[in-house]
Scaffold this active site. Structure first.
Site, PDB file in Angstrom:
ATOM      1  CB  SER A   1      -0.949   0.012   1.214  1.00 41.78           C
ATOM      2  OG  SER A   1      -2.040  -0.855   1.015  1.00 41.78           O
TER       3      SER A   1
ATOM      4  CG  ASP B   1      -6.696  -4.094   0.138  1.00 45.04           C
ATOM      5  OD1 ASP B   1      -6.921  -3.304   1.066  1.00 45.04           O
ATOM      6  OD2 ASP B   1      -6.462  -5.301   0.318  1.00 45.04           O
ATOM      7  CD1 TRP B   2      -3.975   3.521   1.161  1.00 46.82           C
ATOM      8  CD2 TRP B   2      -4.959   4.901  -0.295  1.00 46.82           C
ATOM      9  NE1 TRP B   2      -3.443   4.763   1.354  1.00 46.82           N
ATOM     10  CE2 TRP B   2      -4.027   5.643   0.472  1.00 46.82           C
ATOM     11  CE3 TRP B   2      -5.693   5.567  -1.268  1.00 46.82           C
ATOM     12  CZ2 TRP B   2      -3.823   7.007   0.293  1.00 46.82           C
ATOM     13  CZ3 TRP B   2      -5.489   6.925  -1.450  1.00 46.82           C
ATOM     14  CH2 TRP B   2      -4.565   7.637  -0.686  1.00 46.82           C
ATOM     15  CD  GLU B   3      -5.062  -3.560   3.922  1.00 48.95           C
ATOM     16  OE1 GLU B   3      -4.482  -3.819   5.005  1.00 48.95           O
ATOM     17  OE2 GLU B   3      -5.531  -4.442   3.195  1.00 48.95           O
ATOM     18  CG  PHE B   4      -5.780   1.402   6.706  1.00 50.39           C
ATOM     19  CD1 PHE B   4      -6.824   0.623   6.228  1.00 50.39           C
ATOM     20  CD2 PHE B   4      -4.878   0.845   7.590  1.00 50.39           C
ATOM     21  CE1 PHE B   4      -6.988  -0.688   6.652  1.00 50.39           C
ATOM     22  CE2 PHE B   4      -5.031  -0.457   8.014  1.00 50.39           C
ATOM     23  CZ  PHE B   4      -6.079  -1.235   7.548  1.00 50.39           C
TER      24      PHE B   4
END
EC number: 3.2.1.14
Length: 820
Positions: free
Chosen positions: A276, A311-314
């Site tokens: 990410s 799915d970018w965390e976060f």
């Protein structure tokens, strides 16, 4: 396909002279006829762009020879029975090479006809493969699914999704043939990396994964996407697909899977936990532009994909890299990214005639949700996958339910709601991590419930050293600290410290009987709707989703009209969890309970008197209530849609009874009750007016005070007479003390009080429930109580949540009421 004559190139040699009456039968060259719109170097090493080359046209080249006969003067090429190319030849031609461009994939029998005039001789058939990533050249994938997966199918209009990970083909030996895709609406493929700064990736596999990504990105710009592991994705021979096909790996299996299940949606999930880092560069629009253009090319290359998952965390921080995260600017960048991706997908839809989905997996904690305006982003998105798991884990020694719907029974009200201060005296910043809190926060932002998908854990998180001796509440492992992550071998389903596959939990901890094996006991927190297994002797504790908790999630999704459920990750399931997802989503909502009405009659009044009547309604589901009152002709109401109404009696010459009916509705169910209003003539002695008494509960051996409110229209003195069964004793008066005898089980008995003015008498009846609770001692301020201890105080039974001394039940959060 138009027949291509102009661009055909025909190499030929005249090997004989005079023409014969019949053409020669041609023979096709021995070399394989294989082509591909995406050329993969299946044996090579190098960057993604070196290994994968996409093109729009393939150049067909067919070498042929007629070993005898007189040759021919024209030819025709067939794919199966479809004529795809034809052309003329010099008379007597007996060999040559036919070449022409082609733009459609498939697997066919190739035939070449050599003709003399209109008389043709056809060659024997030969397979020709024209591969493309839509999988049209592939047969439907043969499946090898665990038979524990039922043939449920999908649910129209609902999401049943799961992640499939690229690395699952290695140690887990889980390839695409094992995915129960017949029960899935969506497969999320994990993961597609972004080139650029990826420092977090160095933390796993002693840096090997990071080095592999550097190789893959060697010819790419920062913020372009690539394939991380080309051997797994496109080079390795996999079950169900010919080992000689031009495109191999799990991508070839996914292409063939789409041939079996054409309605299945497969989305590449870009990013993930340790991938990410580059997302945080998306506050720069130029970086987003590079990324969006790269994703478009990626989808054009790999046509079996149906969109993209982010799915970018976060956004905002608290991801794997503590140095990254901008709480102010990441959120707007996320919304802009969704807008720009949607615009790109719309372009792609116009170009291809297909439909593409845009989804995103998001963090479920309050501190993750607050950094993004998901209400603004949702207009560009099809679904938001809320990762309602990983709430607790062995990254520290604080135990808890890692995927509970609600707060655990061990949490105080303040801990659950995020109010008050923590153990260090610091004010709490937000509510506890739970599935319900996540969904409610998103709904409060204005996100449409039909775009929300709730997460299911197909794995457990666990600790060592969780001992009962250390538990604040004996018997509740969630109140004891851990002593490091759960350990075990891969054969035991432990692929990394602190994590165990669900199928291993089911086999090695729960057991076939469901009551626990190998020293484990199976627990379920009813309040949290969360499962766990615990070995008291060795201190191993695992918190996970069980079929029961997953069914509860499905019912929750139905109750709140969510899109569905998704699971991480499919290789860890034995079918139990996916089956339960279906069962929960098809089981309907959590049953709604109808409201109750407490008011009773008769109500005695005199002509012209006004009396207030309260419905005394309640609802176990805390649904908002509406009211509808209907009075018999003669009675006048102050309103007809309020909880309480003022009733004016008519003038009567003799005692007359009237019906007063109230209906209470919770939006789905309703309850109706009719009360009799007795009107006495003015001047005659009117009976006392008695307010109905509500039902009560009292513990055996305990006492409760009941107050009767009564008036007399003439102001006469009133007397009270109580009629009680043998289980109760009572002292007469308007305020009576009722004492319960001992019972062997909870017992409900009627009590009647008669109110008299010396002339007329009125009876009112209510119920007393005697609780079988004599085993509980009376609360003592000096006594120490621990979690689970029960006491009686003020005729109520209370249960301690944790250790307490001197805190009065009914006034302190440490006590919860068991009866009222």
């Amino acid at each position: 396909m138009k027949l291509n004559k102009i661009t055909s190139y025909i190499g030929f040699a005249l090997l004989s002279g005079g023409a014969l009456a019949a053409p020669s039968t041609p023979t096709l060259d021995w070399q394989p006829q294989q082509y591909s719109f995406v050329e993969v170097n299946v044996d090579g090493l190098g960057s993604y762009k070196q290994l994968v080359k996409a093109k729009d046209v393939v150049d067909i080249s067919i070498k042929w020879n007629a070993w005898s006969g007189s040759g021919g003067d024209n030819y025709k090429v067939y794919f199966d029975d479809l004529l795809v190319n034809q052309g003329s030849l010099p008379a007597g031609t007996k060999s040559g090479v036919v070449q022409f461009p082609y733009t459609k994939s498939g697997r066919h029998q190739l035939y070449l006809e050599l003709c003399e005039g209109t008389v043709c001789a056809r060659s024997a058939g030969k397979e020709i493969v024209i591969a493309d990533t839509d999988g049209a050249h592939l047969a439907p994938l043969p499946m090898n699914v665990d038979p524990n997966n039922r043939n449920n199918g999908t649910i129209p209009g609902r999401v049943t999704g799961a992640y499939f990970v690229e690395w699952g083909i290695y140690g887990r030996n889980y390839d695409v043939t094992k995915i129960p895709a017949h029960n899935l609406s969506h497969i999320l493929y994990g993961f597609i990396p972004i080139c650029g700064p990826n420092e977090s990736l160095k933390s796993i596999e002693i840096g090997n994964s990071w080095r592999a990504l550097q190789t893959a990105c060697a010819d790419s710009q920062d913020y372009e996407v690539v394939i991380h592991d080309p051997w797994a994705a496109v080079q390795k021979s996999m079950p169900g697909v010919d080992a000689k096909d031009p495109i191999r790996g799990v991508y070839s299996q996914l292409m063939a899977l789409k041939q079996r299940y054409p309605d299945l949606k497969i989305l590449p999930s870009v990013g993930g936990w340790t991938l990410s880092d580059p997302f945080h560069g998306f506050t720069n629009k130029a970086n987003r532009d590079t990324f969006v253009a790269s994703v478009k090319q990626f989808l054009k290359t790999w046509k079996f994909y149906d969109g993209v998952d982010i799915d970018w965390e976060f956004p905002g921080g608290d991801g794997p890299n503590p140095d990254l995260g901008d709480p102010i600017n990441d959120g707007p960048a996320y919304v802009a990214l969704m807008q720009e991706l949607r615009a790109m997908l719309d372009e792609l839809e116009a170009e291809t005639g297909r439909q593409y989905e845009l989804t995103s997996a998001i963090g479920a904690g309050y501190d993750k949700i607050e950094d993004v305006d998901y209400q603004a982003a949702q207009q560009y998105m099809d679904y938001i996958f809320a990762m309602t798991y990983d709430f607790y884990g062995a990254w520290n020694n604080e135990t808890g339910h890692q995927t509970g719907i609600y707060c655990g029974s061990h949490l105080s009200t303040d801990e659950c709601n995020g109010t008050g201060v923590d153990d260090n005296g610091v004010p709490r910043k937000g509510p506890a991590y739970t599935g319900d809190h996540a969904i409610q926060l998103l709904l409060q932002q204005g996100v449409q419930p039909s775009k929300l998908v709730m997460g299911v854990a197909m794995y457990g998180r666990g600790w060592e050293g969780v001992l009962d001796a250390n538990a604040a509440i004996p018997g509740n492992p969630m109140t004891a600290p851990g002593n490091g992550p759960l350990t075990g071998s891969t054969s035991e389903g432990v692929w990394e410290p602190g994590i165990m596959d669900y199928k291993a939990i089911a086999a090695n901890a729960v057991g076939q009987g469901g009551s626990g094996v190998n020293g484990y006991e199976v627990g379920y927190d009813e309040q949290a709707q969360a499962a766990y297994v615990w070995n008291r002797s060795n201190g191993k504790l695992i918190t996970y989703d069980s079929p029961r908790s997953v069914i509860a999630k499905g019912q929750y999704a139905n109750t709140h009209q969510l899109a569905g459920l998704f699971g991480w990750e499919i290789d860890a399931d034995n079918g139990d969890i996916l089956n339960a997802m279906y069962d929960g989503l098809t089981a309907g909502e959590i049953p709604n309970r109808a409201p109750t009405i407490g008011v009773s009659g008769p109500i005695n009044v005199t002509s012209g008197q006004v009396v207030n009547v309260d419905a005394q309604a309640s609802d176990l589901d805390n649904d908002p209530l509406t009211y509808s009152w209907v009075a018999a002709p003669g009675l006048a109401l102050s309103a007809n849609n309020t909880a309480a109404v003022a009733v004016t009696a008519p003038s009567v010459a003799q005692q007359t009874s009237y019906d007063l009916t109230v209906t209470v509705n919770d939006g789905a169910l309703s309850t109706t009750k009719t009360i009799v209003v007795v009107v006495n003539p003015e001047g005659a002695n009117a009976a006392p007016v008695v307010t109905p008494v509500s039902d009560i509960s009292v513990n055996e051996g305990a006492s409760a005070t009941v107050n009767v409110s009564a008036t007399d229209p003439e102001g006469a003195a009133l007397s009270y007479s109580w009629s009680v069964p043998a289980e109760l004793s009572v002292a007469n008066g308007s305020s009576a003390t009722i004492t319960a005898a001992n019972v062997t089980a909870d017992t409900t008995v009627p009590v009647t009080v008669t109110v008299s003015d010396g002339v007329n008498a009125v009876d009112t009846t209510f119920n007393v429930t005697i609780k079988d609770g004599a085993e509980y001692p009376t609360w003592d301020r000096s006594t120490v109580y621990v979690g689970g201890d029960r006491v009686i105080h003020n005729s109520n039974v209370f249960e301690a949540k944790w250790w307490t001394q001197g805190e009065e039940p009914g006034t302190a959060d440490v006590w919860k009421a068991v009866t009222n």
